[in-house]
Design an enzyme around this catalytic site. Structure first.
Site, mmCIF file in Angstrom:
data_model
loop_
_atom_site.group_PDB
_atom_site.id
_atom_site.type_symbol
_atom_site.label_atom_id
_atom_site.label_comp_id
_atom_site.label_asym_id
_atom_site.label_seq_id
_atom_site.Cartn_x
_atom_site.Cartn_y
_atom_site.Cartn_z
ATOM 1 N N LEU A 1 0.790 -1.166 -0.132
ATOM 2 C CA LEU A 1 0.040 -0.188 -0.240
ATOM 3 C C LEU A 1 0.897 1.250 -0.134
ATOM 4 C CD1 LEU A 1 -2.902 -1.110 2.518
ATOM 5 C CD2 LEU A 1 -3.325 -0.382 0.392
ATOM 6 N N ASP B 1 11.562 2.888 3.894
ATOM 7 C CA ASP B 1 11.726 1.590 4.186
ATOM 8 C C ASP B 1 12.851 1.214 4.996
ATOM 9 O OD1 ASP B 1 9.732 -0.675 2.868
ATOM 10 O OD2 ASP B 1 11.690 -1.484 3.580
ATOM 11 N N THR C 1 -2.946 -7.704 0.204
ATOM 12 C CA THR C 1 -1.345 -7.281 0.428
ATOM 13 C C THR C 1 -0.956 -8.768 1.263
ATOM 14 O OG1 THR C 1 -2.011 -6.632 2.629
ATOM 15 C CG2 THR C 1 -2.098 -5.122 0.939
ATOM 16 N N TYR D 1 -2.110 -4.619 17.030
ATOM 17 C CA TYR D 1 -2.514 -4.003 16.056
ATOM 18 C C TYR D 1 -3.709 -2.967 16.107
ATOM 19 C CZ TYR D 1 -3.308 -3.390 10.968
ATOM 20 O OH TYR D 1 -3.562 -2.927 9.666
ATOM 21 N N LYS E 1 -4.157 0.616 15.780
ATOM 22 C CA LYS E 1 -5.026 1.560 14.489
ATOM 23 C C LYS E 1 -6.253 2.361 15.181
ATOM 24 C CE LYS E 1 -2.577 0.489 10.957
ATOM 25 N NZ LYS E 1 -2.025 1.280 10.276
ATOM 26 N N ASN F 1 2.139 5.359 7.039
ATOM 27 C CA ASN F 1 1.867 3.866 6.514
ATOM 28 C C ASN F 1 2.551 2.714 7.068
ATOM 29 O OD1 ASN F 1 0.531 2.137 4.394
ATOM 30 N ND2 ASN F 1 2.794 1.805 4.123
#
Length: 307
Positions: free
Chosen positions: A17, A36, A189, A155, A159, A89
């Site tokens: 993404l 990255d 993904t 997670y 979020k 992201n």
């Protein structure tokens, strides 16, 4: 959307993404700092963007610390003179059920997702306020943060916090002309490949077959590129009035998520006792309890028969 002259940082944009977001911003004219932890992956992403006519540089750093955030903002300013857009992201997974999740599993995910979003947004906000002409923060959320998800304590918590930060920062930064929103993408993904209900369709897509309409429209599930259009839109002048929202996108579908709100109420003169709550719970506030978890895709009849 013409983003010529704008500069964007996209964390975790070497693949998936994040790479789709970086490509979309560059295609709209923005200069992009690709981020990255893998130098080779980051450089390959830059080569792909520049090969398509865009402008990009790589900054290899693990998101989470204030120092990493300063590196990303500093690279944007050093290379392109300013910062206009931040897309947070970057993320990792350490999935386990509660009783098996270690402190390290929890801390690693919260550090990258939640603290990484905080530190990068703080550094970007400082720079954008100094520039004095606004900006855009796009925080990447997840359906897990909106509804919870089995095996994803860390997670989902991160979020959910990201969505709350988007609402808070939209108020704090509004006077400076900086818009803040959370996006809630759903796409094929490496993570969704592990979900049994999606796996066969993702595998078929890899073989060149299109995703069926019941996924693209009904579930809002598609490719990373399907999610990317939302990012340049939110970074553009067309979205200057959009702030504090959680916006879902995937496949052929775009949605607006509701904010948590009271949906039912009951009253007792003088306050409640445990017994009084038990007497009325199932007929008043608890009559229609809220569901939890991400609903599994309901296969279309033909798809179900074929499987």
């Amino acid at each position: 959307m013409d983003l010529s002259g704008k500069v964007a940082v996209v964390t975790g944009s070497g693949r998936g993404l994040g790479l789709a977001y970086a490509h979309a911003l560059a295609a709209a004219g923005a200069s992009v700092v690709v981020n990255d932890v893998d130098e080779e992956v980051a450089e390959q992403a830059v080569e792909a963007i520049t090969g398509a006519g865009g402008t990009a540089v790589a900054e290899v750093v693990a998101v989470g610390t204030a120092e990493a955030a300063d590196c990303l903002v500093g690279r944007a300013v050093a290379e392109f003179g300013r910062l206009d857009v931040l897309v947070t992201n970057a993320g990792i997974l350490r999935d386990k059920v509660l009783w098996k999740m270690t402190d390290d599993d929890f801390d690693a995910v919260l550090t990258t997702h939640l603290k990484g979003t905080f530190t990068c947004a703080r550094a970007a906000a400082v720079r954008m306020r100094e520039q004095g002409d606004g900006g855009t923060l796009i925080l990447v959320g997840s359906p897990a943060g909106q509804r919870g998800n089995f095996g994803q304590t860390n997670y989902a918590a991160a979020k959910a916090g990201i969505a709350a930060m988007a609402r808070t920062w939209s108020m704090e930064l509004g006077r400076a002309g900086i818009t803040v929103n959370a996006i809630v993408p759903v796409a094929a993904t490496a993570m969704t490949e592990t979900i049994p209900a999606f796996a066969p369709y993702i595998e078929a897509m890899k073989q060149g077959e299109p995703l069926p309409d019941f996924l693209r429209k009904g579930e809002g599930f598609g490719t990373p590129e399907d999610c990317a259009a939302l990012v340049p839109f939110l970074a553009s002048d067309a979205a200057r009035g959009v702030a504090g929202q959680a916006i879902g996108i995937g496949g052929d579908k775009v949605t607006l998520w509701s904010h948590p709100q009271e949906i039912s109420a009951a009253y007792a003169d003088g306050g409640w006792t445990p017994g009084a709550l038990a007497d009325v719970w199932h007929t008043t506030v608890g009559a229609e309890p809220q569901t939890v978890g991400i609903p599994a895709p309901a296969a279309a009849p033909k798809a179900a028969e074929a499987s």
